[in-house]
Design an enzyme around this catalytic site. Structure first.
Site, short mmCIF file in Angstrom:
data_model
loop_
_atom_site.label_atom_id
_atom_site.label_comp_id
_atom_site.label_asym_id
_atom_site.label_seq_id
_atom_site.Cartn_x
_atom_site.Cartn_y
_atom_site.Cartn_z
N LYS A 148 52.12 43.31 42.37
CA LYS A 148 51.54 43.79 41.19
C LYS A 148 52.72 44.20 39.98
O LYS A 148 52.35 43.95 38.86
CB LYS A 148 50.79 45.13 41.77
CG LYS A 148 49.75 44.93 42.49
CD LYS A 148 49.08 46.08 42.91
CE LYS A 148 47.65 45.87 43.75
NZ LYS A 148 47.36 47.39 43.93
N GLU A 156 42.99 44.45 37.93
CA GLU A 156 42.05 43.45 37.75
C GLU A 156 40.67 44.18 37.46
O GLU A 156 39.79 43.63 36.77
CB GLU A 156 42.16 42.77 39.29
CG GLU A 156 43.21 42.17 39.34
CD GLU A 156 44.17 43.01 40.26
OE1 GLU A 156 44.91 42.23 41.16
OE2 GLU A 156 44.18 44.05 40.11
N GLU A 212 45.97 43.56 56.19
CA GLU A 212 46.37 44.50 55.60
C GLU A 212 46.98 45.74 56.13
O GLU A 212 47.74 46.47 55.80
CB GLU A 212 45.57 44.94 54.31
CG GLU A 212 46.08 45.89 53.21
CD GLU A 212 45.48 45.93 51.73
OE1 GLU A 212 45.32 44.99 51.25
OE2 GLU A 212 44.61 46.89 51.68
N GLY A 263 41.19 51.95 51.11
CA GLY A 263 40.25 51.26 50.38
C GLY A 263 39.62 50.04 51.58
O GLY A 263 38.49 50.02 51.40
N ARG A 264 40.36 49.74 52.44
CA ARG A 264 39.78 48.67 53.40
C ARG A 264 38.74 49.39 54.55
O ARG A 264 38.24 48.86 55.30
CB ARG A 264 40.67 48.09 54.02
CG ARG A 264 41.87 48.72 54.62
CD ARG A 264 42.92 47.82 55.05
NE ARG A 264 44.03 48.53 55.68
CZ ARG A 264 45.03 49.16 55.11
NH1 ARG A 264 45.10 49.20 53.67
NH2 ARG A 264 46.09 49.71 55.36
N LYS A 271 39.52 53.86 42.34
CA LYS A 271 39.74 55.27 42.41
C LYS A 271 40.54 55.85 41.32
O LYS A 271 40.21 57.20 40.90
CB LYS A 271 40.71 55.52 43.65
CG LYS A 271 40.86 56.99 44.21
CD LYS A 271 41.76 57.19 45.32
CE LYS A 271 41.11 56.60 46.67
NZ LYS A 271 42.05 56.90 47.81
N HIS A 287 31.31 22.16 63.21
CA HIS A 287 31.57 20.83 62.73
C HIS A 287 32.71 20.84 61.69
O HIS A 287 32.68 20.07 60.65
CB HIS A 287 30.30 20.29 61.74
CG HIS A 287 29.26 20.40 62.92
ND1 HIS A 287 28.78 18.97 63.39
CD2 HIS A 287 28.29 21.24 63.64
CE1 HIS A 287 27.74 18.99 64.22
NE2 HIS A 287 27.23 20.43 64.39
#
Length: 541
Positions: free
Chosen positions: A505, A213, A354, A268-269, A207, A385
């Protein structure tokens, strides 16, 4: 300061009810109520929810619904859909629902109808996707695009990764999609290792166009591309942006005509159905992407209008509060019995944790009850399993959501019957277990009986859909979005900020120059951090 939810009469009533409810066993609940398995169900938007295998009675459900009423869930739903600024710590509206609103709808934020802007971006995405998919969009050397690499992190990565995997059956297979998120150089190296820059398009999702990152990976991609294509003018043919920072996008070399925007009222999520989903649009095309949006919208309308006792997100949200805040269960297992949904649990981890990983109420008071659960899972039958042993016979209470489809997209022999038999069997085994008497009846030696006894009484929901389609995926994602909202309202926490990700951060930004400094830096961290930095520097990187 507002009263904690745990001090409300509705909460106290549930706490009192727990004393008797926790001793009830699902074997007895089913034996005493022949209609339970068909009565404790709800159906909407193509999803059949069987919640009968939960440790609840009619009284439990009545009390949980009373808690929702006491929490003003109805009013909070209206506030969200109306564009009120319910994200109070950032003074923002919460309008991911506007991303799938029908054209012509009116949803107002700060006096402005945002729906026309949403559809303008969708139209621009669709037009761009058509050009890439048809081969009309050419790379700098005139070659069509064969590879699409989405560069993002968090919500700009997990949603598109999940959706592209989930809907791969419907995708244009001539295009190769990859997703780059980790700042670890290995992720970058392995993502581009076998790609031709002349045939590769990068989508940079940030954004602000400053996310550390994402922009580190984007700059490395730019250098990798230019190493072959040489001319800086090529960047505009091989990079597009999902951003709102036109100045930084232009500085990077991307044509702002190929910048797709979104808004601060979308976290964002919650953004996979916005321009963040451009990679999904490229894979599916505009028509099928809009089918996915229709699934989101249908669940939105159900959540907003259905009575709470028939409302899928409300029922599931309240059940998760029951286990987390009253029983003390700390996790929820999400178990999709469809290989295409293998990334769905990972996507839900960000959406749920979050959002509701909070320790104070909206008013700033520290809670005295458990909030957000740890969500995790793997597709069936692989998980059987792996970790099902702990769910069946371990000491932890782990509510489970089974997700399954009546029809396979890839029917092969009897595979789907075997898959579905496992869904039904696992839910049955968790609920009813196997008593010591039943084990002894199998002529098992006495010393082995405890090891082969299953206590049962392990709760689960079964979500049964006809087939995995773009519409179905949209409805499933919206279902869990609204489960999160229901939980947050009952807990009186802010589900739409994420201050918990900020401190790391900030500290990382401080440490980076200390790692890269030519001269020995003056370190002022704790002794552990100082020692680790010194050891890293001494290793010579």
């Amino acid at each position: 300061m507002a009263e904690l939810p745990s001090k409300r009469p509705a909460w106290a009533a549930l706490q009192s009810h727990l004393a008797s409810a926790k001793n009830l066993h699902l074997r007895d609940l089913f034996a005493g109520d022949p209609g339970r398995g068909t009565r404790m169900t709800a159906e909407a938007v193509g999803i059949y929810l069987d919640y009968s295998k939960n440790r609840v009675t009619d009284e439990t459900l009545k009390l949980l619904l009373a808690l929702a009423e006491a929490s003003d869930l109805k009013g909070r739903i209206h506030a969200m859909f109306s564009g009120e600024k319910i994200n109070i710590t950032e003074n923002r509206a919460v309008l991911h629902t506007a991303l799938r609103a029908p054209e012509g709808a009116t949803i107002t934020v700060d006096g402005k109808n945002v729906v026309p802007e949403v559809h303008a971006v969708l139209d621009a995405m669709s037009a761009f996707a058509d050009r890439v998919r048809s081969g009309a969009w050419k790379g700098f050397t005139g070659k069509p695009i064969k590879n699409v690499v989405n560069i993002g992190i968090g919500g700009s990565d997990l949603g598109p990764v999940m959706a592209n995997e989930a809907l791969r059956f419907y995708a244009k297979r001539e295009l190769n999609f990859r997703f780059l998120s980790n700042v670890d150089g290995t992720d970058f190296a392995e993502t581009v290792r076998d790609l031709d820059p002349a045939e590769t398009l990068f989508i940079v999702c940030s954004k602000t166009f400053t996310t550390q990152e994402t922009m580190t990976n984007a700059e490395s991609a730019r250098q990798w591309s230019l190493a072959t294509l040489k001319d800086k003018a090529s960047v505009a043919k091989h990079f597009v942006a999902v951003s709102t920072n036109a100045a930084e996008v232009t500085k990077f070399g991307i044509d702002t005509a190929n910048m797709f925007g979104f808004w601060d009222w979308v976290g964002g999520r919650y953004s996979m159905d916005s321009a963040v989903g451009l990679a999904t649009m490229l894979a599916l095309g505009g028509t099928q992407f809009r089918e996915m949006l229709a699934g989101f919208r249908a669940m939105d309308e159900h959540f907003r209008s259905a009575p709470f006792e028939k409302n899928l997100p409300v029922i599931m949200g309240l059940l998760s509060v029951w286990y987390g805040s009253f029983f003390g269960a700390e996790t929820v297992a999400v178990l999709p019995y469809d290989q295409y949904l293998k990334r769905f649990p990972a996507y839900l981890q960000q959406l749920t944790m979050e959002s509701n990983g909070k320790r104070v109420t909206l008013g700033g008071a520290e809670v005295d009850y458990q909030t957000g659960s740890v969500y995790w899972g793997e597709p069936g039958t692989n998980g059987q399993h792996s970790f099902y042993q702990l769910i069946h016979q371990g000491t932890k209470l782990i509510p489970c959501d089974f997700i399954a489809f009546c029809k396979s997209l890839n029917p092969v022999g009897r595979h789907h019957d075997l898959l579905m038999a496992n869904v039904f069997a696992q839910a049955e085994a968790l609920a009813f277990g196997k008593t010591a008497e039943q084990v002894k009846a199998d002529k098992v030696p006495d010393w082995l009986v405890p090891h082969k006894t299953f206590p049962g009484n392990r709760p689960s929901n079964v979500l049964l859909l006809e087939k995995l389609t773009p519409f179905a995926l949209g409805s499933l994602v919206a279902l869990y979005e609204h489960i999160v909202f229901t939980q947050g309202v009952v807990w009186d926490i802010g589900s739409f900020d994420q201050w918990g990700v900020e401190l790391g951060k900030v500290l990382a930004s401080r440490i980076v120059p200390e790692l890269e400094a030519a001269a020995e830096p003056d370190l002022k961290h704790d002794t552990s951090t100082n020692a680790l930095i010194k050891r890293y520097r001494a290793a010579g990187r």
